[in-house]
Design a protein around this motif. Structure first.
Motif, mmCIF file in Angstrom:
data_model
loop_
_atom_site.group_PDB
_atom_site.id
_atom_site.type_symbol
_atom_site.label_atom_id
_atom_site.label_comp_id
_atom_site.label_asym_id
_atom_site.label_seq_id
_atom_site.Cartn_x
_atom_site.Cartn_y
_atom_site.Cartn_z
ATOM 1 N N ARG A 143 -0.343 76.777 60.779
ATOM 2 C CA ARG A 143 0.268 78.097 60.546
ATOM 3 C C ARG A 143 1.650 78.245 61.191
ATOM 4 N N PRO A 144 1.848 77.865 62.450
ATOM 5 C CA PRO A 144 3.191 78.041 63.022
ATOM 6 C C PRO A 144 4.284 77.326 62.234
ATOM 7 N N PHE A 145 3.961 76.191 61.619
ATOM 8 C CA PHE A 145 4.983 75.426 60.900
ATOM 9 C C PHE A 145 5.384 76.118 59.597
ATOM 10 N N ILE A 146 4.417 76.605 58.820
ATOM 11 C CA ILE A 146 4.774 77.251 57.556
ATOM 12 C C ILE A 146 5.457 78.589 57.818
ATOM 13 N N GLU A 147 5.004 79.307 58.840
ATOM 14 C CA GLU A 147 5.657 80.574 59.148
ATOM 15 C C GLU A 147 7.081 80.350 59.631
ATOM 16 N N ARG A 148 7.309 79.254 60.357
ATOM 17 C CA ARG A 148 8.674 78.959 60.803
ATOM 18 C C ARG A 148 9.541 78.540 59.617
ATOM 19 N N GLN A 149 8.967 77.834 58.654
ATOM 20 C CA GLN A 149 9.716 77.490 57.442
ATOM 21 C C GLN A 149 10.198 78.753 56.729
ATOM 22 N N ILE A 150 9.306 79.710 56.590
ATOM 23 C CA ILE A 150 9.679 80.956 55.916
ATOM 24 C C ILE A 150 10.752 81.689 56.712
ATOM 25 N N THR A 191 -10.754 86.499 46.570
ATOM 26 C CA THR A 191 -10.429 85.322 45.759
ATOM 27 C C THR A 191 -9.061 85.488 45.116
ATOM 28 N N ILE A 192 -8.558 84.398 44.567
ATOM 29 C CA ILE A 192 -7.247 84.444 43.920
ATOM 30 C C ILE A 192 -7.265 85.414 42.739
ATOM 31 N N HIS A 193 -8.397 85.576 42.077
ATOM 32 C CA HIS A 193 -8.463 86.502 40.941
ATOM 33 C C HIS A 193 -8.406 87.957 41.396
ATOM 34 N N GLN A 194 -8.722 88.213 42.648
ATOM 35 C CA GLN A 194 -8.569 89.554 43.202
ATOM 36 C C GLN A 194 -7.186 89.760 43.807
ATOM 37 N N LEU A 195 -6.539 88.676 44.233
ATOM 38 C CA LEU A 195 -5.250 88.774 44.911
ATOM 39 C C LEU A 195 -4.061 88.595 43.976
ATOM 40 N N ARG A 196 -4.272 87.985 42.822
ATOM 41 C CA ARG A 196 -3.180 87.659 41.907
ATOM 42 C C ARG A 196 -2.639 88.923 41.220
ATOM 43 N N GLY A 197 -1.378 88.797 40.804
ATOM 44 C CA GLY A 197 -0.802 89.804 39.922
ATOM 45 C C GLY A 197 -0.228 91.031 40.584
ATOM 46 N N ASP A 198 -0.251 91.130 41.909
ATOM 47 C CA ASP A 198 0.279 92.304 42.614
ATOM 48 C C ASP A 198 1.240 91.862 43.713
ATOM 49 N N TRP A 199 2.251 92.689 43.940
ATOM 50 C CA TRP A 199 3.171 92.435 45.042
ATOM 51 C C TRP A 199 2.553 92.917 46.350
ATOM 52 N N ARG A 200 2.693 92.099 47.379
ATOM 53 C CA ARG A 200 2.279 92.460 48.728
ATOM 54 C C ARG A 200 3.395 92.085 49.686
ATOM 55 N N GLU A 201 3.325 92.615 50.888
ATOM 56 C CA GLU A 201 4.308 92.259 51.918
ATOM 57 C C GLU A 201 3.603 91.533 53.053
ATOM 58 N N ILE A 202 4.223 90.447 53.508
ATOM 59 C CA ILE A 202 3.740 89.774 54.709
ATOM 60 C C ILE A 202 4.858 89.810 55.749
ATOM 61 N N GLU A 203 4.469 89.876 56.993
ATOM 62 C CA GLU A 203 5.460 89.956 58.070
ATOM 63 C C GLU A 203 5.582 88.601 58.751
ATOM 64 N N ILE A 204 6.811 88.080 58.766
ATOM 65 C CA ILE A 204 7.107 86.791 59.389
ATOM 66 C C ILE A 204 8.246 86.978 60.383
ATOM 67 N N SER A 205 7.965 86.744 61.646
ATOM 68 C CA SER A 205 8.979 86.872 62.711
ATOM 69 C C SER A 205 9.679 88.227 62.664
ATOM 70 N N GLY A 206 8.893 89.279 62.463
ATOM 71 C CA GLY A 206 9.448 90.624 62.460
ATOM 72 C C GLY A 206 10.123 91.030 61.166
ATOM 73 N N ARG A 207 10.110 90.170 60.164
ATOM 74 C CA ARG A 207 10.745 90.464 58.868
ATOM 75 C C ARG A 207 9.676 90.535 57.787
ATOM 76 N N LYS A 208 9.698 91.590 56.982
ATOM 77 C CA LYS A 208 8.741 91.753 55.899
ATOM 78 C C LYS A 208 9.272 91.096 54.631
#
Length: 291
Positions: free
Chosen positions: A207-214, A239-256
Motif C-alpha cells: 500500500r505505501p508504494f502505490i499511494e506514493r505513486q499516486i 464487489t466490482i459490480h457494486q463499485l463500478r460505474g460511479d465516481w468516488r473520491e479517495i484521499e492520498i497524502s491529504g489530496r482528494k
C-alpha cells in the motif's frame, strides 16, 4: 475423454499453452496421466510385505534365545537442547513500516522505483522475475490502476502487456485515450505465484508504494480496474459490480482524487458478455474527465 496434443488445431494448442502459463504451470512432467493414489497404495503395500518378511527371522530367533539377566545400565546423558535458529522472517508491522519509510523517502517516480527494487520486505519479490513498475506519462491527467502483474507482465517487465494489455489499449482507444498519455500501474508490483490473489499481508505491505505513486504523479482522475484494485483503493468489501460505474473520491497524502472503477480486461476475457457493462462505464468515465 482425453484429447492428445496432436489432435488440436495450432490455435487451440496455443490457447491451451497460454492457459497453462497463466495458471503458473511451467513444466510438463509426464506424457500420460498417472494415478498417483493407486501408485502410492501399491508402494505402501509392497513396503509392508517386505517389512514382515524381514521381521520374521528376528522374531523366530528371539523366541529361541535363552533369557539373560539384564545388567543395569548407566543413565544416558541428558540431550543437549537444540540450538536456537534465528527468525529471518520480517514481522508484518516491521515490513509495513519499512515500506512506508522507503516510499516516503522517494521524491520522484525514478527514486520510488529504486526504493522498490531494493525493498525485500514482501515475499512476492522472491518468486517474481522482476519488479513491474508504473509506465507512461509521469504527470498524467489519468492514472490507470490494476491489481497485479500477470505472467506476460512479469516476463516483459511492463504493466498490462500481452493479451490483457491489447484489450486495455482497445478499451482506452474507444474513448479517445492513448496509453502514452496515461500512467499505468498495479496495486502489487510483483506477480504472485500462479496469478493467485495477493494476501491481505502482501497488500498492506504494498500500500505505501502505490499511494506514493499516486501522490508523486498527481493525476486528475484514477481509472481503477477490477475487483481487487477497487476494494483496495475504496477500502470496501463490496464487489466490482457494486463499485463500478460511479465516481468516488479517495484521499492520498491529504489530496482528494476522483476515482472511477470498471471491469478488468481479464474479466472481459473470462466473460465477454461483460463488455457491454465495461463500455457503459468507459463512456461515463469519459464524460466525467476534467483537466
Amino acid at each position: 475423454m482425453t484429447t492428445a496434443a496432436n489432435d488440436l488445431h495450432p490455435e487451440q494448442l496455443r490457447s491451451l499453452l497460454h492457459f497453462y502459463a497463466d495458471a503458473g504451470v511451467e513444466w510438463l512432467l509426464e506424457e500420460e496421466a498417472v494415478d498417483r493414489i493407486a501408485e502410492f497404495e501399491a508402494m505402501r503395500a509392497a513396503r509392508g510385505a517386505s517389512a514382515q518378511r524381514e521381521a520374521a527371522p528376528v522374531q523366530q530367533a528371539a523366541r529361541q534365545a535363552p533369557v539373560r539377566q539384564e545388567q543395569p545400565r548407566a543413565a544416558a546423558p541428558a540431550p543437549m537442547p537444540p540450538a536456537s535458529m534465528p527468525n529471518v522472517a520480517i514481522p508484518d508491522s516491521q515490513a509495513i513500516a519499512e515500506a512506508e519509510f522507503a516510499a516516503s523517502s522517494a521524491r520522484s517516480l525514478d527514486e520510488l522505483r529504486t526504493a522498490m527494487e531494493t525493498f525485500n520486505g514482501c515475499n512476492l519479490k522472491t518468486s517474481a522475475r522482476c519488479l513491474v513498475f508504473a509506465e507512461g506519462n509521469a504527470k498524467p491527467s489519468v492514472m490507470v490502476i490494476g491489481a497485479m502483474p500477470n505472467a506476460d507482465d512479469d516476463r516483459d517487465g511492463q504493466p498490462f502487456s500481452g493479451r490483457q494489455g491489447a484489450m486495455l489499449d482497445r478499451m482506452l482507444t474507444g474513448i479517445g485515450l492513448a496509453r502514452d498519455d496515461l500512467l499505468i500501474t498495479n496495486i502489487v508490483p510483483w506477480r504472485p505465484p500462479g496469478n493467485r490473489p495477493p494476501s491481505q499481508r502482501e497488500a498492506d505491505i504494498c500500500r505505501p508504494f502505490i499511494e506514493r505513486q499516486i501522490a508523486l504523479a498527481e493525476p486528475n482522475q484514477l481509472l481503477v480496474l477490477g475487483n481487487f484494485a477497487a476494494r483496495f483503493l475504496f477500502r470496501s468489501n463490496d464487489t466490482i459490480h457494486q463499485l463500478r460505474g460511479d465516481w468516488r473520491e479517495i484521499e492520498i497524502s491529504g489530496r482528494k482524487v476522483p476515482a472511477f472503477a470498471t471491469l478488468h480486461p481479464q474479466d472481459l476475457a473470462t466473460a465477454p458478455i461483460s463488455k457491454r457493462l465495461a463500455w457503459q462505464d468507459l463512456l461515463a468515465f469519459r464524460a466525467g474527465l476534467r483537466g
